[in-house]
Every structure is written in C-alpha cells, then in structure tokens.
Scaffold this motif. Structure first.
Motif, short mmCIF file in Angstrom:
data_model
loop_
_atom_site.label_atom_id
_atom_site.label_comp_id
_atom_site.label_asym_id
_atom_site.label_seq_id
_atom_site.Cartn_x
_atom_site.Cartn_y
_atom_site.Cartn_z
N LEU A 18 7.43 -25.70 6.41
CA LEU A 18 7.31 -26.78 5.44
C LEU A 18 6.75 -26.30 4.11
O LEU A 18 7.00 -26.87 3.06
CB LEU A 18 6.42 -27.90 5.99
N SER A 31 11.60 -30.12 1.84
CA SER A 31 11.03 -31.23 1.06
C SER A 31 11.14 -32.54 1.83
O SER A 31 10.19 -33.32 1.87
CB SER A 31 11.77 -31.38 -0.27
N LEU A 32 12.30 -32.75 2.43
CA LEU A 32 12.48 -33.99 3.20
C LEU A 32 11.46 -34.07 4.32
O LEU A 32 10.88 -35.13 4.57
CB LEU A 32 13.90 -34.05 3.79
N ARG A 33 11.25 -32.94 4.96
CA ARG A 33 10.27 -32.94 6.06
C ARG A 33 8.89 -33.29 5.53
O ARG A 33 8.16 -34.08 6.12
CB ARG A 33 10.24 -31.56 6.74
N VAL A 34 8.51 -32.69 4.38
CA VAL A 34 7.20 -32.97 3.80
C VAL A 34 7.10 -34.44 3.41
O VAL A 34 6.06 -35.08 3.57
CB VAL A 34 6.95 -32.06 2.58
N LEU A 35 8.21 -35.00 2.92
CA LEU A 35 8.20 -36.39 2.51
C LEU A 35 8.11 -37.35 3.69
O LEU A 35 8.09 -38.55 3.52
CB LEU A 35 9.45 -36.71 1.68
N GLY A 36 8.15 -36.80 4.90
CA GLY A 36 7.94 -37.65 6.07
C GLY A 36 9.17 -37.88 6.92
O GLY A 36 9.14 -38.69 7.85
N PHE A 37 10.27 -37.15 6.60
CA PHE A 37 11.46 -37.29 7.45
C PHE A 37 11.24 -36.53 8.75
O PHE A 37 10.65 -35.44 8.73
CB PHE A 37 12.68 -36.73 6.73
N THR A 38 11.70 -37.10 9.84
CA THR A 38 11.56 -36.40 11.12
C THR A 38 12.60 -35.29 11.17
O THR A 38 13.50 -35.21 10.34
CB THR A 38 11.80 -37.34 12.31
N LYS A 39 12.47 -34.42 12.18
CA LYS A 39 13.42 -33.32 12.33
C LYS A 39 14.84 -33.83 12.51
O LYS A 39 15.80 -33.28 11.99
CB LYS A 39 13.02 -32.45 13.52
N GLN A 70 20.35 -43.37 1.63
CA GLN A 70 20.33 -42.22 0.74
C GLN A 70 20.80 -40.92 1.40
O GLN A 70 21.59 -40.20 0.80
CB GLN A 70 18.92 -42.04 0.15
N GLU A 123 16.04 -36.77 11.52
CA GLU A 123 16.52 -37.35 10.25
C GLU A 123 16.92 -36.25 9.27
O GLU A 123 17.91 -36.38 8.55
CB GLU A 123 15.42 -38.22 9.63
N ASP A 154 15.51 -28.17 0.03
CA ASP A 154 15.63 -29.64 0.10
C ASP A 154 15.21 -30.16 1.47
O ASP A 154 14.54 -31.18 1.60
CB ASP A 154 17.09 -30.08 -0.14
#
Lengths: 249, 780
Positions: B772, B684-692, B410, B694, B681
């Motif tokens: 975040l 949001s990705l960070r909150v959703l669990g993406f690492t820095k 994605q 990623e 965005d």
C-alpha cells in the motif's frame, strides 16, 4: 457499500480526548545487521480535532508513523490506538474497514484516477462511504465546483491536489492524513492547498495530520511534532496558529 | 537484460508457451509428414510397389507379354487375387480375407513382401502361406500354426510359414469399410499352385500389377490396359494414386499438412501480439534508462539491439521448448500411426531442418512483435525519454457512453473508459482470446462432426448388424436361405456393380448400388438425413460424383459395366444427393437388374440378427460357400469409435490444451500488464478503503469484459476455421459434415472463461501482495 467491519463512531468518544495514542511503537525494516529502525519506541497522543504538523528530515520516521496511524502499514512492536480500537491488533480486513470508515488520505502526488473526472474521483470514495457528502459540495468546499467535469489531465497540479482533498473529505472522515500535500507544488499553489486544509479542519472538525518538509507550515498547526532518528524530538503546542495565507516558503 | 527477463518471467513464460505451442504443432505435423513420406518412399521403392493395377476376370498368362510391350510399362506380373473367409478356432465370427498368389523365387517381384517373422514361402510346399503380421498378432498366430480359409466356396487349411508386411497393405482396409481393424481383415500370400487350384485359374491370372518407366503417360497406359484386357473381363485398371492403402496414406499426409499450415500461423500470430504488448510496456517503463543510454552516446542501433536481443531470447526459448515438445508429440503420434499404418519401421527422427525453421519462425514472430515497440524506443530523443510520460488523457466520450456511464458506478466507469481509450489494444486482446476460443470451437465441432458421421453411418443409414457379400451375383433364393438362418431377423438384398461412368470425355471408375425401393436396413441418406428417392429407372448421383463427371439432373450418363456381360448402359440422372462417405450412385435393384438383364440378382445382403444367437449365425455364414465377405457392422462401429478416440482424439486433446495455453497466455499477459500499469492506482484504491475484491474488480472487470466480448468473436473464428478445415480435410473418401452444435460453442466458452479465471487468479495474488505504501510514492 457498507463497511465490512463496524467501528465506533466519533460520537462514542469524549470530545477533545486523544484520537490516537501510541506506546512504545517501533518499526524495523529488514533483519540482522541490515535492519533499519524507522521508529524507535514512539509514545504520542494526538487530541481530537486538531491540525497537527509532523516535521522532520527525510528518514526521520514521520512517514512511517503516518502510514501506521493511517492503517496502511503495521508497527513491529508497541501499541497503536485509534479512539479505543487497537489498530495494532487488527487484521487486514479490519484495517481496510478502518480506512474506509474513518480515514481520508491526501497524497503528495494526488493519486487521482486518470480515467475519472474530478467529480467522479470524489464519487469513487463517496460510493463506498456510509454517509458521504455530495461530491459537488465537496468540490465547492475546495472552490472547484466549476471544474467538476474535468479530467485530471485537464487540471493544474494545485487543482488536482484540491480534487484529492475533496475526495478525502467527501466521506466526512474522522481523520485526514496529508503526506507532503504541497511537496509537488510551487509555493503559491501550495498555499491555496494549505488554506483548503485549514478551512476544512475548522469547518468539518476532522483531526488533520500533515507531513511536510516545509518548516514554515508549522505556523498554521495547533500542534507541531518534530521528528528525528525515528523518534519524537519535541512536541510544540501552538497557542495562536496563523492562517495559511500568511505562510510562504 | 537477464534482470529484465526475470522481472517479467511470468509473462515471458506465457509467451514462450504460446510460441512453443505453435512450433510444437509445426514440428509435430511437419516431422510426422517427413517421417511418413520418407518411410513411404523408401518402402515403396525397396519393395517395388506397383504403379498400376488391372483386375480382370480371367486372362491367360501369355497375355503378359503383350502387356509388357505396352508403352510405358517397365515390368508386369500376373497374379491371382481372391476374396475369402478365414475361420479361426477361437473366434466364431468370420473374418474377411484377401488371398494373393506370390512367387517367392521371383528375382525382383513387384509388391514384394517384407518378412518380419518365420520364413518365406517355398514353391515346393503348396500348403504354406504367409500372413499379414498385424492380423497374426491380433489373433496370436505364429509361424507353424495352421489357418483355415474358405476360398471360392471350398475350405483349405494352410500352415503359416512367415509373417509379413506389404507396401500394398500399409493401411489394410477390409472391403466395404472405412476403418482398419487388424483383427478383422486378413491378408494371405499363397503359392501360385495353390491359388490356381483354389480359384480355377490354371495358367491364368485375374490381376496384373505393373511398374512403369519414368514419365509414363498414366492415362494413356490405363486406356491401353483397359482396351487390351476388355475381352478378359477387365473391371478397370487404376494407378497407384487410386490404390486404397496408398490413397488413405496420402490423404493422411494432406491432413497433417493442413493442420500444420492452419494452426501454426494462429499460434504465432497470437505470440506476435503478446510480444508486442509486453515489449511496448517494457520500453514504456524503461524510457528513462533509454534516455540515459542515449544521452551517454549509445546509438539507436545499440538500444534497438538490446530489445531485439531480449525478444530473441524469448523466441529462442519458445523455439526450443516447441521443438522439444514437437518431438515428444511426434513420437506419441508416430506410435498411434503405427497402429493403423503398418510400416516395417516408422521413425520419428529429430529433424534438425525443422529446428532451424522453428527458430526462424519464432524469431521472425518475435521480431515482428517487437518491431514497433523497439522503433518507438529508439525514436525517443534522450530529453523526452528522461521525462516521465505525459499523464494519460481521457475524454467523456459521446452521448451514448455518457448515458451508459451514468448508470454505472465509478469502478465500472474506469473499466469502460480504459477499454475505450485503447480500443486497438482491447480489440487485439479480444482477438487473441477469440483465436483461442476459435481453436476450441473448431476442435469441438470436429468432434461433433465425427460423432454425427458415426451416428449417421451406423445408426441411420446402415442399421444392419452384419453385411455379407457374395462371390458373384446370386439369385434371390440365396436371400431366402439367409433369412431362414436361425437368429437372422431380416435379410435385405442389394445389388452392386462396378462400372466406368462416362460423360463425354470425363470418366470415373465407380460402382452403382441397387437398393430395394423401400429399404429398411441400408438406406441411402442425403445430408439432410432424408431418404434418397430412388424410384423409377434413373440413377441418383452423389453431388461429389456429379461434380467429377460434370453432370446434372436430366443428363444421361454412360455406364460401362465391368462384370457379367459387360453391357454399356445409358441411364438418365434423376437426382443428386449430398453423400457423406464415398461417391455413391444409387438405383433401385430392380431397375439395375433390368438394365443388366439379370433379373432378381443380389450381390449381397444386409442382415439384422438376434445378437444373442450371433455365434450360430456366424457359424452358418462361414459354412455357406458362396459368401465371399462378412462385415460385422456393430464391431466396425465400436472399432471406429475406438480409433477416433485414439488417433484424432489424442490430437484433439493436444489442441484443447493448446487453446487453453493461448487463452490463458493472452489473459494473463493482459492482466499482468494492466496490473503493472495501474498498480499505483490500485494501491491508491486500497488506501482509500477499497477491499481487495473491490480493487480486483477494477482490474478483472476489464479482462472479463474483453473475454465476454471475445465469445462472439471466438465463435465466428471457430466457425470460419471449421468450415475451412472441414473442406480441406474432406476427400473423395469421405465428406466431413459441417455440423454446428451450440454445445460446441458453450464448451469453448467455458474453456475461455476458465482460462480467464485462472489467469485472473494468478494476478489476484499480486493484488493480495500489493504494497500500500506504493501509493505514497511518485508514479514510475
């Protein structure tokens, strides 16, 4: 993608034990005379599997608490436990791993990636989860299976929020955080979103925390936490929660 | 407005630097041009630099009266101009010298020298000379020292009266070479009495120098001179434009102009693009504010003026930094120039004309860049402006992109969709990075070409160690004598003759070089490094010369020989060769000698020597009376390398830094804008669990993709620029070979990728600090 840190899974803890426990949790923004005390020594236990509604006026500290429990902010003092992991002791990588493995977020403004379709938005999170459900199944759970190939700009606000919920649950989270999930929606659309949340809480057993302004929402909760001035005013256990379609505001 | 500026300080700074780089180049090259041109003009005028030269073998002094009566001649002087070899006590290597007669008492001499140290010659003392100062400096010679020089086979010792500079030797090039070396070429001015005695020219001269009146028909004058002087062994008169020192100087000016003309627009073009995207972005984020202002009754002009002021501040910053930088670089460059071009003074003055132009250019670039964005801002109706912009619309694209996206994760899909959603911006970013790479490619190719040229000239074409010329053509016994010198391994004779080539009405003063049929040391090489086939009786022309004469293989060229018996020859053109240096014409020595009816003559020789015994060889050469000039090829080689490193090398290093500035500027701005546009965005990705890392990938994947796309674009831009520059910088003096080396592309690619990485690292810092909680707030 494997999680960078491994945490204990839901099975490791006793059913119906507390999933969250805070003791003396404070949060201060700023310093000196300009300091703002957002949380003033909060002590709280949240039992596993419940649907909990946090109620309170703006600035009462409920969002701050949610942020800390969700691992996107830290307290200034006090302890925060998720199961028996001290969130307050974790570094940034630990918190990322915690969010990745256990937490589903539903935002007030949906926060979908505009460049991805509904299904892809769900897959975005599924891809980084160890044992996700199928994206299309998650969408079916929120009754959006037929809108899977639409981009956010092609969906209504309520639909976008349900996609956001599908995205949050696709990873089979231990806990689901919803920050004003109906805040940007009209009453009728809001109810469909709340119904979805209630259904998922029952079917998936994920502990669900909902922040809201709308006091009427409290009727569907197992437990209602009232906030004021950075602390808990009272906690009310709701013996007979109503179904979401009975709610209006 | 200042708050706006502060908010985008990094980007504003990047744009200021890009504008500044363009302006600095412009200020440096145009300022240097002005400095050189004005110094040259003033120097030429004050010292009455000759408008024409007419060398002869020997002409009686009374002929000067006839010359002065020629149409267009203002003043004319006869002088004696001879070759010689300077012998220095401390160095055993012989040094070629030019010795010129000089009348210190002349009221207004043509080519007057500029006295720097000591005093002028005295007519009463024929044992004095004046010496070119750079040579004196190179050997620590001062007035009062003595210097020995072999002229016409006899050694003379002179006392140095003074050290001078001359407009005739601003660029003091030794004969037969194409790079100056102050220590290896001496110019001396001696009294007429001494010169007449040394060269057997009592009551005679061997060169006329003259000034012309305004609007003189130069071609007519040259014809008249040639006609008048033909009986006296005229080699061929020439005008100032063909005078060696002047020619190099004007070529240098032309190169500076080309650099300024080509480079400045590239930098300003990139700056226009950067300003455009930054301002567009700024307007986008300030829609609400614009709407409010307009709702309060501010006019479109007021709103437009606000943003124009904003870009003009950036433009002014760029102009000032660029102008200051240009002054600094100009001074640096003028220091380098003074090593090679000997002016009595060369001042790189702050030119306020260029400051005005710099401000104008960069303001124009800024206004152009901001125009469409500001137009968008003022055209918003207040009501529309106060609503947040509609969410961006994406589509799934065609079958190809569907197939492509299916295999991607994605985040990669997000990257691809963003790029394809704004193809114009992506293309411009690619073009901007490509332009930076193009500059690096061009510079690298330029460097490769110089190395190539050096390698060809000194290792492939001319493989000799020493090159000697004779005072006049000598029999081959001299070659035999040379071969017998202890330490000389091989001596290869050559024959050269000054000729006026004629084809119908076109004429060109040049030379024919006669080489052995199978040369070993000095070989005629074409552009493909193949040996030029010069068998038979024909002549082989360099393509450049053939172009000048409009002649082709199979034609016959008329060659009027300007020495000896001065025959006029008809020679068939049997081949063309792409030469790199000069405009040569080749024949075999035998054929040339036969045509000249001077069998077995040589004009000089190329020597291969045992370097361990070189001092012995040099001593012997100095003692041979008929040797007029000695050129040490190895030293010339090293010298040339040194010069390239100092002069053009400095320029290249500057350009390299500038291309990094552009690449980093474009990438950094792109990354910053992408970050600002998408920080919601990203949070949001960070909150959703993406690492820095990623999360960073979503941002940099796009930039990396564009940077990679820019590689072929940059290679093409570089090739195009290089072909253009090589052509623009090629002169009759030397052809710049259009060499392409893959390593040049690789180097430039590294420059681009490193710049991208640096810019990426700067923005990754922002991702590290990403708050975040932003994800929980409304989109801006």
């Amino acid at each position: 993608m494997p999680a960078p840190h491994s945490l204990k899974t839901t099975n490791d803890i006793v059913q119906n034990g507390a999933i969250y426990r805070t003791t003396g949790l404070t949060k201060v923004y700023g310093e000196g005379p300009a300091a703002v005390h957002a949380l003033r020594g909060v002590n709280l236990e949240i039992p596993t599997g419940e649907l909990v509604v946090l109620l309170g006026p703006s600035g009462s500290g409920k969002s701050t608490l949610l942020n800390i429990l969700g691992g996107i902010d830290r307290g200034s003092d006090g302890d925060v436990f998720f199961q028996d992991n001290a969130l307050s002791e974790m570094d940034d990588r630990g918190l990322t791993a915690y969010r990745r493995a256990h937490v589903g977020f539903v935002f007030q403004f949906y926060n979908l990636m505009p460049s991805l379709t509904a299904q892809e938005n769900v897959e975005l999170v599924a891809e980084i989860s160890p044992a996700p459900m199928k994206a299309i199944d998650a969408l079916d759970l929120v009754d959006l299976g037929d809108r899977a190939n639409h981009f956010p700009s092609e969906l209504s606000g309520g639909e976008q929020q349900r996609v956001a919920i599908a995205r949050a649950i696709a990873k089979k989270p231990t806990v689901l955080f919803c920050d004003e999930p109906t805040g940007a929606l009209d009453s009728k659309t809001g109810v469909t979103v709340l119904k979805a949340l209630q259904k998922l809480n029952k079917e998936l057993g994920a502990t669900t925390l909902v922040i809201t302004h709308a006091a009427a929402t409290a009727a569907m909760a197992d437990r209602v936490v009232h906030f004021a001035d950075g602390d808990i005013r009272e906690v009310i256990e709701n013996q007979i929660p109503v179904t979401a379609d009975k709610i209006s505001w | 407005m200042l708050r706006d500026l502060w908010r985008i300080k990094g980007q504003a700074l990047a744009i200021i630097f890009v504008i500044a780089a363009g302006i600095a180049l412009f200020v440096m090259s145009s300022g240097m041009m002005i400095a050189l041109e004005e110094t040259m003009r003033a120097y030429y005028e004050r010292h009455r630099f000759a408008d024409a030269y007419a060398p002869v073998k020997r002409a009686p002094n009374h002929l000067l009266a006839d010359i002065r009566n020629l149409d267009g001649v203002s003043t004319a002087e006869g002088r004696i101009n001879g070759g010689g070899l300077v012998t220095l006590e401390k160095a055993s290597a012989p040094v070629s010298a030019r010795v010129i007669s000089y009348d210190p008492d002349a009221a207004s001499p043509i080519n007057a020298v500029y006295l720097v140290e000591g005093r002028m010659l005295r007519t009463t003392q024929s044992d004095e000379i004046m010496l070119l100062k750079p040579f004196a400096d190179a050997h620590n010679l001062t007035p009062g020292d003595s210097i020995a020089i072999t002229m016409n086979g006899a050694q003379h010792t002179f006392i140095i009266a003074g050290l001078v500079l001359s407009p005739e030797f601003i660029y003091a090039l030794p004969p037969g070479e194409f790079v100056v070396d102050a220590g290896r070429f001496a110019v001396l001015w001696a009294s007429e009495e001494a010169m007449e005695a040394a060269y057997d020219l009592d009551g005679a001269f061997n060169e006329v120098i003259l000034t012309t009146s305004r609007n003189t028909n130069e071609d007519g004058l040259i014809d008249d001179l040639d006609r008048l002087l033909a009986p006296y062994g005229a080699v061929g008169a020439f005008v100032r434009a063909d005078q060696v020192s002047n020619k190099y100087l004007t070529e240098e000016l032309k190169q500076l102009e080309t650099m300024g003309v080509v480079m400045t627009p590239i930098f300003l073009g990139v700056a226009i693009f950067l300003l455009n995207i930054v301002i567009t972005r700024l307007v986008h984020t300030e829609r609400e504010q614009i709407g409010l202002l307009k709702a309060f009754g501010y006019s479109n002009n007021d709103v437009g003026a606000h943003y124009l002021k904003f870009v003009l501040v950036i433009a002014l910053g760029g102009a000032l930094v660029g102008w200051g930088g240009g002054q600094y670089l100009g001074r640096l460059l003028s220091g380098i120039y003074q090593k090679y071009f000997h002016f009595p003074f060369l001042l790189f003055n702050p030119e306020f004309r260029t400051l005005g132009l710099a401000v104008l250019f960069s303001a124009a670039a800024a206004a152009l860049g901001a125009f469409s964005a500001v137009r968008g801002a003022v055209s918003l109706s207040p009501a529309v402006a106060m609503r947040p912009p509609a969410p961006p619309h994406f589509t799934r694209g065609n079958a190809f992109s569907k197939t492509l996206t299916r295999i991607l994760d994605q985040p990669s899909r997000m990257i691809l969709r963003r790029v394809s959603r704004q193809p114009f911006r992506a293309a411009l970013t690619t073009l901007g990075i490509g332009a930076a790479m193009g500059l690096a490619v061009m510079m690298r190719f330029n460097m490769n070409a110089t190395d190539y040229m050096l390698d060809i000239s000194f290792n492939i074409a001319d493989r000799s160690d020493v090159f000697v010329t004779f005072a006049e053509p000598l029999s081959e016994t001299t070659i035999y004598e040379l071969s017998n010198i202890e330490g000389v391994i091989y001596a290869e004779p050559f024959r050269a003759s000054a000729v006026m080539f004629r084809n119908d009405r076109i004429e060109h003063l040049g030379a024919v070089t006669g080489l052995p049929e199978n040369p070993v040391l000095n070989r005629a090489i074409d552009a493909n490094l193949a040996l030029v086939d010069i068998r038979g009786d024909g002549i082989v022309f360099s393509e450049q010369l053939a172009d000048i004469l409009e002649i082709a293989v199979g034609d016959t060229v008329i060659a009027e020989v300007r020495e000896g018996r001065r025959p006029t020859l008809e020679i068939p053109v049997t081949g063309l060769v792409e030469a790199m240096i000069g405009t040569p014409a080749y024949m075999t020595s035998d054929a040339l000698n036969k045509k000249l009816k001077e069998p077995n003559r040589a004009s000089g020789a190329y020597l291969k020597i045992d370097m361990a015994q070189r001092n012995k060889v040099y001593d012997k050469l100095k003692s041979m009376p008929l040797i007029a000039g000695v050129s040490l090829r190895r030293e010339a080689y090293y010298n040339f390398q040194k010069m390239i490193d100092e002069g053009p090398g400095t320029f290249r290093r500057i350009m390299m830094v500038f291309s990094i500035v552009i690449a980093a500027g474009v990438v950094y701005n792109g990354a910053r804008i992408a970050f600002i546009e998408r920080h919601h965005d990203l949070a949001s990705l960070r909150v959703l669990g993406f690492t820095k890392i990623e999360t960073g990938y979503v941002l940099f994947g796009e930039l990396a993709l564009l940077a990679i796309l820019a590689l072929p674009v940059g290679s093409l831009i570089g090739l195009g620029l290089w072909v253009y520059i090589a052509d623009a910088l090629s002169t009759e003096l030397y052809q710049i070979p259009v060499v392409f080396k893959e390593s040049g592309l690789g180097y430039a690619a590294i420059v681009v990728l490193v710049s991208t990485a640096i810019a990426g690292a700067l923005v990754q810092r922002d991702i590290m600090k990403l708050d975040l909680a932003t994800a929980l707030k409304a989109r801006e």
